[in-house]
Write an enzyme that holds these catalytic residues in place. Structure first.
Site, PDB file in Angstrom:
ATOM      1  N   CYS A 274      35.663  37.139  50.783  1.00 46.89           N
ATOM      2  CA  CYS A 274      35.847  38.107  51.872  1.00 46.89           C
ATOM      3  C   CYS A 274      36.132  37.482  53.233  1.00 46.89           C
ATOM      4  O   CYS A 274      37.227  37.654  53.770  1.00 46.89           O
ATOM      5  CB  CYS A 274      34.610  38.990  51.970  1.00 46.89           C
ATOM      6  SG  CYS A 274      34.350  39.949  50.481  1.00 46.89           S
TER       7      CYS A 274
HETATM    8  N1  LIG Z   1      32.513  39.880  46.061  1.00 44.99           N
HETATM    9  C1  LIG Z   1      32.135  40.436  47.187  1.00 44.99           C
HETATM   10  O1  LIG Z   1      31.122  40.076  47.758  1.00 44.99           O
HETATM   11  C2  LIG Z   1      32.928  41.572  47.819  1.00 44.99           C
HETATM   12  C3  LIG Z   1      32.299  42.327  48.808  1.00 44.99           C
HETATM   13  C4  LIG Z   1      33.005  43.360  49.395  1.00 44.99           C
HETATM   14  C5  LIG Z   1      34.310  43.615  49.006  1.00 44.99           C
HETATM   15  N2  LIG Z   1      34.904  42.858  48.038  1.00 44.99           N
HETATM   16  C6  LIG Z   1      36.267  43.209  47.647  1.00 44.99           C
HETATM   17  O2  LIG Z   1      36.203  43.869  46.384  1.00 44.99           O
HETATM   18  C7  LIG Z   1      37.353  43.553  45.601  1.00 44.99           C
HETATM   19  C8  LIG Z   1      36.925  42.958  44.256  1.00 44.99           C
HETATM   20  O3  LIG Z   1      36.235  41.744  44.498  1.00 44.99           O
HETATM   21  P1  LIG Z   1      35.297  41.058  43.409  1.00 44.99           P
HETATM   22  O4  LIG Z   1      34.529  40.011  44.134  1.00 44.99           O
HETATM   23  O5  LIG Z   1      34.567  42.066  42.613  1.00 44.99           O
HETATM   24  O6  LIG Z   1      36.405  40.362  42.478  1.00 44.99           O
HETATM   25  P2  LIG Z   1      36.207  39.799  40.983  1.00 44.99           P
HETATM   26  O7  LIG Z   1      37.279  38.811  40.767  1.00 44.99           O
HETATM   27  O8  LIG Z   1      34.774  39.403  40.764  1.00 44.99           O
HETATM   28  O9  LIG Z   1      36.454  41.084  40.060  1.00 44.99           O
HETATM   29  C9  LIG Z   1      37.685  41.699  39.949  1.00 44.99           C
HETATM   30  C10 LIG Z   1      37.929  42.026  38.480  1.00 44.99           C
HETATM   31  O10 LIG Z   1      39.162  42.730  38.399  1.00 44.99           O
HETATM   32  C11 LIG Z   1      39.806  42.355  37.190  1.00 44.99           C
HETATM   33  N3  LIG Z   1      41.211  42.716  37.283  1.00 44.99           N
HETATM   34  C12 LIG Z   1      42.236  42.070  37.894  1.00 44.99           C
HETATM   35  N4  LIG Z   1      43.364  42.776  37.794  1.00 44.99           N
HETATM   36  C13 LIG Z   1      43.079  43.891  37.126  1.00 44.99           C
HETATM   37  C14 LIG Z   1      43.834  45.016  36.710  1.00 44.99           C
HETATM   38  N5  LIG Z   1      45.124  45.146  37.013  1.00 44.99           N
HETATM   39  N6  LIG Z   1      43.192  45.972  36.002  1.00 44.99           N
HETATM   40  C15 LIG Z   1      41.884  45.881  35.688  1.00 44.99           C
HETATM   41  N7  LIG Z   1      41.125  44.838  36.071  1.00 44.99           N
HETATM   42  C16 LIG Z   1      41.702  43.864  36.770  1.00 44.99           C
HETATM   43  C17 LIG Z   1      39.521  40.876  37.079  1.00 44.99           C
HETATM   44  O11 LIG Z   1      39.654  40.424  35.739  1.00 44.99           O
HETATM   45  C18 LIG Z   1      38.067  40.811  37.581  1.00 44.99           C
HETATM   46  O12 LIG Z   1      37.130  40.923  36.541  1.00 44.99           O
HETATM   47  C19 LIG Z   1      38.195  42.635  46.478  1.00 44.99           C
HETATM   48  O13 LIG Z   1      39.109  43.401  47.189  1.00 44.99           O
HETATM   49  C20 LIG Z   1      37.179  42.044  47.428  1.00 44.99           C
HETATM   50  O14 LIG Z   1      37.773  41.649  48.644  1.00 44.99           O
HETATM   51  C21 LIG Z   1      34.225  41.853  47.427  1.00 44.99           C
END
Ligand SMILES: NC(=O)c1ccc[n+]([C@@H]2O[C@H](COP(=O)([O-])OP(=O)(O)OC[C@H]3O[C@@H](n4cnc5c(N)ncnc54)[C@H](O)[C@@H]3O)[C@@H](O)[C@H]2O)c1
Length: 437
Positions: A274
Site C-alpha cells: 500500500c
Molecule cells: N494487504 C493490505 O494490507 C491492503 C490493505 C488495504 C488495501 N489493500 C488493497 O487491496 C487489494 C488487494 O490486496 P491484497 O493485499 O489482498 O492482495 P493479495 O495479492 O494478497 O490478494 C489478491 C488475490 O487476488 C487474486 N487475483 C488476481 N487476479 C485475479 C482475478 N482476475 N480474479 C480473481 N482473483 C485474482 C490473486 O491470486 C490473490 O490471491 C489491493 O488493491 C491493495 O492495494 C491491501
C-alpha cells in the site's frame, strides 16, 4: 419488488450470497466477516493453489489461522473456487484483487479489469458489485461501470456499483474488519444505499460518501498522509543523527503534545502493498491532468533513499570497530515489511540486503515469519536465532521489530547491534552495544 428492494431484503435477512473475488490479505478477512455474520460466501481466485489450500483447511495469511479456515469449511457456507460462474448465485460481489504498479511505475489495473470482465459475463439484475482494490479516482465510474454495462444491464436500476476502500491492517490485534469504519461511495445514490446496508451487516460503522470518486480519493489521502509523514520523520532521523540527538527521544517528547501532533517513526524505508504504491496512483492520475503532485514525489524520494542511508550508517558503525563492510558478518533481524506479518512485498529489507551483498558482506538473516528470501539469484534461508548465531555476527541489524523476538537475548549475545526500529529500547545493556537509527 424492484431489484433494489429485493436485494436489500436479502441483505437484511442474510439470505444474500456474498462473492469475494481475490482471496488474499484483504479478501480472506472479508470472507470470514461475512461468513461469521451468517452469509453464504463464494470465493473466487485465479490461483488454484490458494483455492486448494482453503479447501484443505490451510491458511496462507497470518491474520487467519488454519483452524479458522477449517471452521469456514466445516460450516458448509464457504465455497472457494477458480470458476467465476459460481458468482452467478452471488447477490453481492466484492473485488479485492491486486493493484500494483507496472515496471514503469504506472498504475496496473489489469487485474481489476480482468475480474470485471469475468463478472460482466455473469451479471444479472439485483446484484451489487463493490470494488475494494485501491485505485485512482475515476476507476469505478469511468472504467468499471461501462464494462459492466456491456452486459446490457443499467447501473443504478438493474445492478448497483460502489467503491469501498479497504483499510485492513494485517497483523493488527486491535483493529480488524468489524471495528474499522468503512467508507462507501456508490456511483449513484441507490448504489451507495445498497452497499452501505451490505457492509453494515459486518462492520460497526459504515461511512457513506457522495460518490465513488470521494471514496477512491479518501483512501489515497490516507496512504499519502502516511507516506509523507513517514518521509518527514525519516528526514528528521537523518537530521537528528547529524545533530547527534536521539530521534526516538525527540519523538516521544513531541508526542506528549495532546493536539496537533501525531507520532510517526523512522525506519529503513517503506514496504507492503500500500504505502509505497498507492500515492503513485494519485500522482499518475494528476500527471495525466498536467499537475505534478510534489509532496508525493518528495516523500517517495526520501523513503526510497532510506535503505541506502541505513547501509551508510552500518558502514559507519563497523568503521568505529575498524572493520570494513567487505567480509564482515552481518545478521539481519526481521525482513518482513512490518512487524508480525509474513509479507515480504516491497520490503525495504530486500534493498538493504541487496546493497550489503553488493558491498561483499557475509550475510545471514532471521525472520520468524519468512523462511526464505531471494536476492537476485541467491537464496537465503532464515537462520535460527541462537546465542551462537548472534555471537558469530560482527553486527546484528534490526530491520523489522517482530514482537516474538527476544531482544534481551539479542542484546546479551550480539557483540554489536544497529537498531533501525528502537526495538531494544529499555533492554538492559543496550546503551553499551546498540547503535540506533
Ligand atoms: N494487504 C493490505 O494490507 C491492503 C490493505 C488495504 C488495501 N489493500 C488493497 O487491496 C487489494 C488487494 O490486496 P491484497 O493485499 O489482498 O492482495 P493479495 O495479492 O494478497 O490478494 C489478491 C488475490 O487476488 C487474486 N487475483 C488476481 N487476479 C485475479 C482475478 N482476475 N480474479 C480473481 N482473483 C485474482 C490473486 O491470486 C490473490 O490471491 C489491493 O488493491 C491493495 O492495494 C491491501
Amino acid at each position: 419488488m424492484s431489484p433494489k428492494e429485493q436485494l436489500l431484503q436479502r441483505i437484511e435477512n442474510r439470505s444474500a450470497v456474498v462473492g469475494v473475488v481475490g482471496l488474499g490479505y484483504v479478501g480472506l478477512p472479508l470472507v470470514q466477516g461475512f461468513h461469521d455474520a451468517g452469509f453464504r460466501v463464494v470465493g473466487v481466485d485465479v490461483d488454484a493453489r490458494k483455492v486448494q489450500a482453503l479447501k484443505e483447511g490451510r491458511s496462507y495469511i497470518t491474520d487467519l489461522s488454519d483452524e479458522e479456515v477449517q471452521h469456514l469449511q466445516r460450516s458448509g457456507r464457504f465455497h472457494p473456487t477458480t470458476d467465476y460462474r459460481a458468482l452467478e448465485q452471488a447477490d453481492a460481489i466484492l473485488i479485492t484483487v491486486p493493484t500494483p504498479l507496472s515496471k514503469t511505475r504506472d498504475p496496473d489495473i489489469s487485474y481489476v479489469m480482468a475480474a470485471v470482465r469475468e463478472i460482466q459475463k455473469i451479471l444479472r439484475p439485483g446484484q451489487v458489485v463493490v470494488l475494494e482494490s485501491t485505485t485512482y479516482p475515476g476507476t469505478t465510474d469511468e472504467l468499471v461501470k461501462p464494462e459492466l454495462e456491456q452486459s446490457g444491464l443499467t447501473c443504478g436500476r438493474d445492478f448497483f456499483l460502489a467503491f469501498s476502500p479497504e483499510r485492513i491492517n494485517p497483523g493488527d490485534s486491535v483493529y480488524a474488519l468489524r471495528n474499522t469504519p468503512k467508507v462507501v461511495g456508490g456511483v449513484d445514490p441507490d448504489s451507495t444505499e445498497v452497499a452501505t446496508r451490505l457492509y453494515e451487516q459486518v462492520i460497526e460503522r459504515v461511512v457513506p460518501v457522495s460518490s465513488a470518486k470521494v471514496a477512491e480519493m479518501s483512501k489515497l489521502l490516507e496512504n499519502t498522509f502516511r507516506s509523507v509523514n513517514i518521509a518527514l520523520v525519516n528526514e528528521m532521523a537523518i537530521a537528528a543523527n547529524i545533530l547527534q540527538i536521539d530521534i526516538w527521544e525527540v519523538i516521544e517528547a513531541a508526542g506528549t503534545k495532546p493536539f496537533g501532533f501525531m507520532k510517526f517513526y523512522p525506519g529503513p524505508g517503506i514496504g507492503g502493498h500500500c504505502i509505497p504504491i498507492d500515492p503513485h496512483y494519485l500522482a499518475w492520475k494528476l500527471k495525466t491532468l498536467n499537475y505534478n503532485a510534489r509532496f508525493i514525489e518528495l516523500a517517495s524520494e526520501i523513503n526510497t533513499f532510506m535503505p541506502r542511508y541505513v547501509v551508510t550508517r552500518i558502514q559507519d558503525v563497523l568503521n568505529e570497530q575498524a572493520k570494513p563492510l567487505k567480509g564482515s558478518r552481518i545478521l539481519v533481524l526481521g525482513v518482513a515489511y512490518k512487524p508480525d506479518v509474513n509479507d515480504l512485498r516491497e520490503s525495504p529489507a530486500l534493498d538493504v540486503m541487496q546493497l550489503l551483498l553488493e558491498k561483499g558482506v557475509d550475510l545471514q538473516y532471521h525472520d520468524p515469519y519468512i523462511p526464505e528470501v531471494r536476492i537476485g539469484r541467491q537464496v537465503f534461508r532464515s537462520v535460527p536465532l541462537t546465542p551462537e548465531v548472534l555471537r558469530g555476527a560482527d553486527l546484528t541489524v534490526i530491520l523489522t521489530h517482530h514482537s516474538n523476538v527476544d531482544y534481551e537475548a539479542v542484546v546479551r549475545h550480539a557483540p554489536l547491534v544497529f537498531d533501525t526500529r528502537n526495538a531494544t529500547r529499555g533492554v538492559q545493556g543496550a546503551e553499551q552495544k546498540v547503535m540506533k537509527l
